[in-house]
Write a protein that holds these residues in place. Structure first.
Motif, PDB file in Angstrom:
ATOM      1  N   SER A  32       0.807  -1.216   0.000  1.00  0.00           N
ATOM      2  CA  SER A  32       0.000   0.000   0.000  1.00  0.00           C
ATOM      3  C   SER A  32       0.844   1.272   0.000  1.00  0.00           C
ATOM      4  O   SER A  32       0.309   2.370  -0.099  1.00  0.00           O
ATOM      5  N   THR A  33       2.159   1.149   0.089  1.00  0.00           N
ATOM      6  CA  THR A  33       3.037   2.326   0.088  1.00  0.00           C
ATOM      7  C   THR A  33       2.991   3.011  -1.273  1.00  0.00           C
ATOM      8  O   THR A  33       3.001   2.357  -2.307  1.00  0.00           O
ATOM      9  N   THR A  34       2.948   4.341  -1.241  1.00  0.00           N
ATOM     10  CA  THR A  34       2.923   5.118  -2.487  1.00  0.00           C
ATOM     11  C   THR A  34       4.253   5.845  -2.677  1.00  0.00           C
ATOM     12  O   THR A  34       5.027   6.001  -1.735  1.00  0.00           O
ATOM     13  N   ALA A  79      11.284   9.382  -6.581  1.00  0.00           N
ATOM     14  CA  ALA A  79      10.990   8.121  -5.915  1.00  0.00           C
ATOM     15  C   ALA A  79      10.203   7.252  -6.884  1.00  0.00           C
ATOM     16  O   ALA A  79       9.322   7.751  -7.594  1.00  0.00           O
ATOM     17  N   LYS A  80      10.536   5.971  -6.933  1.00  0.00           N
ATOM     18  CA  LYS A  80       9.887   5.063  -7.882  1.00  0.00           C
ATOM     19  C   LYS A  80       9.665   3.723  -7.208  1.00  0.00           C
ATOM     20  O   LYS A  80      10.601   3.110  -6.697  1.00  0.00           O
ATOM     21  N   ILE A  81       8.424   3.274  -7.184  1.00  0.00           N
ATOM     22  CA  ILE A  81       8.100   1.937  -6.716  1.00  0.00           C
ATOM     23  C   ILE A  81       8.007   1.040  -7.940  1.00  0.00           C
ATOM     24  O   ILE A  81       7.444   1.432  -8.971  1.00  0.00           O
ATOM     25  N   ILE A  82       8.547  -0.161  -7.836  1.00  0.00           N
ATOM     26  CA  ILE A  82       8.558  -1.089  -8.964  1.00  0.00           C
ATOM     27  C   ILE A  82       7.298  -1.955  -8.915  1.00  0.00           C
ATOM     28  O   ILE A  82       6.983  -2.547  -7.880  1.00  0.00           O
ATOM     29  N   PHE A  83       6.606  -2.017 -10.047  1.00  0.00           N
ATOM     30  CA  PHE A  83       5.366  -2.778 -10.162  1.00  0.00           C
ATOM     31  C   PHE A  83       5.538  -3.932 -11.147  1.00  0.00           C
ATOM     32  O   PHE A  83       6.279  -3.824 -12.125  1.00  0.00           O
ATOM     33  N   ASP A  84       4.827  -5.019 -10.884  1.00  0.00           N
ATOM     34  CA  ASP A  84       4.799  -6.160 -11.792  1.00  0.00           C
ATOM     35  C   ASP A  84       4.033  -5.755 -13.048  1.00  0.00           C
ATOM     36  O   ASP A  84       2.918  -5.235 -12.947  1.00  0.00           O
ATOM     37  N   ARG A  85       4.609  -5.981 -14.208  1.00  0.00           N
ATOM     38  CA  ARG A  85       3.960  -5.511 -15.435  1.00  0.00           C
ATOM     39  C   ARG A  85       2.714  -6.320 -15.787  1.00  0.00           C
ATOM     40  O   ARG A  85       1.833  -5.822 -16.467  1.00  0.00           O
ATOM     41  N   ASP A  86       2.626  -7.570 -15.319  1.00  0.00           N
ATOM     42  CA  ASP A  86       1.451  -8.386 -15.634  1.00  0.00           C
ATOM     43  C   ASP A  86       0.281  -8.117 -14.694  1.00  0.00           C
ATOM     44  O   ASP A  86      -0.848  -7.933 -15.141  1.00  0.00           O
ATOM     45  N   SER A  87       0.548  -8.086 -13.396  1.00  0.00           N
ATOM     46  CA  SER A  87      -0.539  -7.928 -12.422  1.00  0.00           C
ATOM     47  C   SER A  87      -0.776  -6.481 -12.021  1.00  0.00           C
ATOM     48  O   SER A  87      -1.847  -6.157 -11.509  1.00  0.00           O
ATOM     49  N   GLY A 138      11.556  -0.446  -4.195  1.00  0.00           N
ATOM     50  CA  GLY A 138      11.616   0.728  -5.053  1.00  0.00           C
ATOM     51  C   GLY A 138      12.943   1.441  -4.883  1.00  0.00           C
ATOM     52  O   GLY A 138      13.873   0.915  -4.256  1.00  0.00           O
ATOM     53  N   PHE A 139      13.008   2.625  -5.436  1.00  0.00           N
ATOM     54  CA  PHE A 139      14.231   3.415  -5.406  1.00  0.00           C
ATOM     55  C   PHE A 139      13.892   4.863  -5.079  1.00  0.00           C
ATOM     56  O   PHE A 139      12.868   5.382  -5.513  1.00  0.00           O
ATOM     57  N   VAL A 140      14.767   5.486  -4.303  1.00  0.00           N
ATOM     58  CA  VAL A 140      14.657   6.910  -3.999  1.00  0.00           C
ATOM     59  C   VAL A 140      15.972   7.544  -4.407  1.00  0.00           C
ATOM     60  O   VAL A 140      17.044   7.019  -4.115  1.00  0.00           O
ATOM     61  N   GLU A 141      15.894   8.658  -5.106  1.00  0.00           N
ATOM     62  CA  GLU A 141      17.087   9.371  -5.535  1.00  0.00           C
ATOM     63  C   GLU A 141      17.219  10.649  -4.715  1.00  0.00           C
ATOM     64  O   GLU A 141      16.325  11.492  -4.716  1.00  0.00           O
ATOM     65  N   MET A 142      18.308  10.748  -3.974  1.00  0.00           N
ATOM     66  CA  MET A 142      18.589  11.924  -3.151  1.00  0.00           C
ATOM     67  C   MET A 142      19.536  12.837  -3.926  1.00  0.00           C
ATOM     68  O   MET A 142      20.426  12.348  -4.626  1.00  0.00           O
TER      69      MET A 142
END
Length: 97
Positions: free
Chosen positions: A13-15, A32-40, A47-51
């Motif tokens: 549930s994290t955004t 900031a980027k959360i990685i999502f499954d491309r199928d589901s 994810g990744f956060v860029e400082m």
């Protein structure tokens, strides 16, 4: 120069906005980027956060690694660059002939 951090053990549930808000306590967040499954379409739980600065990145790792967000204890460390893929003329089946 911006420094990328890996953030693991994210709640589904994290955004991206909640990640930005958390990490902004330690410096300017470039993204900031959360990685999502491309199928589901579901979060993969990382994810990744860029400082923007090395100092901010270092403070963010120290301040967020092990910290709870949305009911999960985060794992945060400096991201490792993905090695380039080896390709070639194998056609995707791995034939070496």
């Amino acid at each position: 120069m911006a420094k990328k951090l890996y953030v693991g053990n994210l709640s589904y549930s994290t955004t991206e906005d909640s990640l930005k808000n958390l990490f902004s306590e330690f410096g300017t967040v470039a993204g900031a980027k959360i990685i999502f499954d491309r199928d589901s379409g579901s979060s993969k739980g990382f994810g990744f956060v860029e400082m923007e600065t090395d100092e901010g990145a270092s403070a963010a790792v120290t301040g967020t690694n092990g910290r709870e967000l949305d009911g999960r204890q985060l794992r945060v460390n400096e991201a490792i660059d993905k090695p380039p893929r080896k390709g070639g003329d194998r056609g995707g089946y791995g034939n070496s002939w």
